[in-house]
Write a protein that holds these residues in place. Structure first.
Motif, short mmCIF file in Angstrom:
data_model
loop_
_atom_site.label_atom_id
_atom_site.label_comp_id
_atom_site.label_asym_id
_atom_site.label_seq_id
_atom_site.Cartn_x
_atom_site.Cartn_y
_atom_site.Cartn_z
N SER A 33 5.13 2.64 -12.10
CA SER A 33 4.93 3.93 -12.00
C SER A 33 4.77 4.60 -13.31
O SER A 33 5.95 5.06 -13.82
CB SER A 33 5.85 4.67 -10.96
OG SER A 33 5.39 6.00 -10.70
N ILE A 34 3.40 4.85 -13.81
CA ILE A 34 3.49 5.62 -15.07
C ILE A 34 3.99 7.29 -14.71
O ILE A 34 4.92 7.84 -15.53
CB ILE A 34 2.16 5.75 -15.56
CG1 ILE A 34 1.83 4.38 -16.01
CG2 ILE A 34 2.00 6.68 -16.82
CD1 ILE A 34 0.46 3.96 -16.22
N SER A 35 3.60 7.75 -13.54
CA SER A 35 3.79 9.14 -13.43
C SER A 35 5.29 9.60 -12.99
O SER A 35 5.73 10.60 -13.38
CB SER A 35 2.92 9.71 -12.11
OG SER A 35 3.21 8.84 -10.98
N GLU B 143 1.26 3.06 -9.63
CA GLU B 143 -0.05 2.97 -9.85
C GLU B 143 -0.70 1.82 -10.46
O GLU B 143 -1.78 1.39 -10.13
CB GLU B 143 -0.36 4.19 -10.96
CG GLU B 143 -0.16 5.50 -10.38
CD GLU B 143 1.03 5.95 -11.09
OE1 GLU B 143 1.93 5.21 -11.58
OE2 GLU B 143 1.33 7.38 -11.06
N GLN B 144 0.33 0.83 -11.10
CA GLN B 144 -0.08 -0.27 -11.73
C GLN B 144 0.51 -1.71 -11.14
O GLN B 144 1.82 -1.54 -11.25
CB GLN B 144 -0.02 -0.25 -13.47
CG GLN B 144 -0.93 0.81 -13.93
CD GLN B 144 -0.57 0.38 -15.38
OE1 GLN B 144 -0.11 -0.22 -16.06
NE2 GLN B 144 -1.90 1.36 -16.28
N LEU B 145 -0.08 -2.61 -11.08
CA LEU B 145 0.45 -3.92 -11.06
C LEU B 145 0.32 -4.62 -12.41
O LEU B 145 -0.68 -4.93 -12.93
CB LEU B 145 0.01 -4.67 -9.82
CG LEU B 145 0.29 -6.12 -9.52
CD1 LEU B 145 -0.04 -6.45 -8.09
CD2 LEU B 145 -0.35 -7.23 -10.45
N ILE B 146 1.63 -4.81 -12.87
CA ILE B 146 1.82 -5.49 -14.37
C ILE B 146 1.62 -6.92 -14.22
O ILE B 146 1.54 -7.68 -15.46
CB ILE B 146 2.61 -4.61 -15.23
CG1 ILE B 146 4.06 -4.95 -14.69
CG2 ILE B 146 2.33 -3.19 -15.32
CD1 ILE B 146 5.11 -4.04 -15.31
N ASP B 147 2.19 -7.73 -13.19
CA ASP B 147 2.65 -8.94 -13.13
C ASP B 147 2.45 -9.51 -11.96
O ASP B 147 2.91 -8.86 -10.97
CB ASP B 147 3.81 -9.37 -13.93
CG ASP B 147 3.78 -10.70 -14.15
OD1 ASP B 147 2.75 -11.38 -14.25
OD2 ASP B 147 4.96 -11.40 -14.32
N LEU B 148 2.16 -10.59 -11.70
CA LEU B 148 2.29 -11.41 -10.03
C LEU B 148 2.18 -12.91 -10.57
O LEU B 148 1.55 -13.46 -11.23
CB LEU B 148 1.06 -11.22 -9.17
CG LEU B 148 0.90 -11.72 -7.91
CD1 LEU B 148 0.36 -10.86 -6.87
CD2 LEU B 148 0.43 -13.14 -7.76
N CYS B 149 3.27 -13.55 -9.92
CA CYS B 149 3.49 -14.94 -10.34
C CYS B 149 3.91 -15.50 -8.88
O CYS B 149 4.39 -14.94 -8.08
CB CYS B 149 4.37 -15.23 -11.41
SG CYS B 149 6.03 -14.76 -11.21
N ALA C 231 0.71 -1.09 0.11
CA ALA C 231 -0.04 0.14 0.01
C ALA C 231 0.87 1.29 0.02
O ALA C 231 0.61 2.21 -0.71
CB ALA C 231 -1.08 0.07 1.13
N ARG C 232 1.99 1.43 0.79
CA ARG C 232 2.88 2.34 0.70
C ARG C 232 3.57 2.71 -0.64
O ARG C 232 3.63 3.77 -1.07
CB ARG C 232 3.86 2.09 1.80
CG ARG C 232 4.54 3.32 2.40
CD ARG C 232 5.36 3.20 3.41
NE ARG C 232 4.82 2.67 4.56
CZ ARG C 232 5.43 1.32 5.01
NH1 ARG C 232 6.48 0.99 4.55
NH2 ARG C 232 4.71 0.78 6.01
N LEU C 233 3.91 1.42 -1.30
CA LEU C 233 4.61 1.74 -2.68
C LEU C 233 3.55 2.21 -3.59
O LEU C 233 3.88 2.82 -4.50
CB LEU C 233 5.06 0.15 -3.02
CG LEU C 233 6.13 -0.39 -2.44
CD1 LEU C 233 6.48 -1.83 -2.79
CD2 LEU C 233 7.41 0.43 -2.76
N ARG C 234 2.17 2.21 -3.48
CA ARG C 234 1.30 2.80 -4.23
C ARG C 234 1.14 4.31 -3.81
O ARG C 234 0.91 4.94 -4.84
CB ARG C 234 0.05 1.85 -4.21
CG ARG C 234 -1.00 2.36 -5.14
CD ARG C 234 -2.44 1.55 -4.90
NE ARG C 234 -2.91 2.40 -3.63
CZ ARG C 234 -4.24 2.16 -3.18
NH1 ARG C 234 -5.02 1.37 -3.73
NH2 ARG C 234 -4.63 2.53 -1.96
N ASP C 235 0.92 4.43 -2.69
CA ASP C 235 0.38 5.69 -2.30
C ASP C 235 1.64 6.84 -1.98
O ASP C 235 1.41 7.95 -2.05
CB ASP C 235 -0.51 5.52 -0.83
CG ASP C 235 -1.68 4.74 -1.13
OD1 ASP C 235 -1.93 4.50 -2.41
OD2 ASP C 235 -2.21 3.87 -0.13
#
Length: 202
Positions: free
Chosen positions: A89-91, A58-64, A47-51
């Motif tokens: 992170s797009i921004s 902002e985006q999770l592009i893969d999880l395995c 959550a901290r990495l996102r916020d």
């Protein structure tokens, strides 16, 4: 294209500052940053990495999932199962690999991050289906690639290459039936071509 070494090091330092003691390590390898998180702080750290404005993933592009049981010919002494997440992170235009080890080898359980990133939904279902990693809090954790009655998790290292059962349609019963696997393992020796001038060699 690899990012300049100084910008990668700046990202590593920034991620380490964001995560603090929730990270076991934050390292750089091959121009990429990887953060290994404490399992008991996984959800809070994600959550901290996102916020956090310093990371803004902002985006999770893969999880395995990963099964380390046969890693380096069995020399691995850490936990058997891990979850690996790739964030974008797009921004801020940077990426991060996050790794967390499941505390229990017999029954691997991790919190679901679907409430943080909805894109994790199918990825977590896939990791559950193929590795047997349970994601606590996932609203629809069911198999996604194997059949409904499938037994076991096919990406675990102890799972046989031929599987446990095979299915076929039985015309007399007018339904699909499951039977023990009838494939016998065989050794395949590749054919070696030795011809003069083969592939332009003399």
């Amino acid at each position: 294209m690899t990012a300049p070494a100084d910008s990668v090091e700046m990202l590593r330092a920034s991620i380490a500052a964001v995560l603090g003691e929730d990270a076991e390590s934050v390292s750089v390898s091959r121009g990429e940053v990887t953060a290994v998180l404490r399992a008991d702080r996984y959800l809070e750290a994600m959550a901290r990495l996102r916020d956090d404005p310093r990371s803004r993933f902002e985006q999770l592009i893969d999880l395995c999932g990963i099964d380390y049981s046969a890693y380096r010919d069995g020399e691995w002494t850490g936990q058997r199962f891990a979850v690996v997440v790739h964030l974008l992170s797009i921004s801020l235009n940077h990426r991060l690999r996050v790794k967390v080890y499941c505390p229990d080898d017999e029954f691997p359980v991790m919190p679901s991050v679907t409430k943080l990133w909805s894109s994790a939904n199918w990825f977590e279902r896939e990791a559950f289906d193929l590795f047997g990693i349970v994601f606590e809090g996932h609203e629809d954790l069911r198999r996604i690639l194997t059949d409904y009655g499938f037994i076991g998790h096919p990406f675990r290292k102890e799972f046989p290459l031929s599987g446990h059962v095979e299915m076929r349609y039985d015309a007399t019963q007018r339904r699909v039936v499951y039977e023990p696997v009838s494939i016998e393992p065989r050794e395949i020796t590749p054919r070696i071509i030795r011809e003069d001038g083969y592939g332009g060699l003399h």
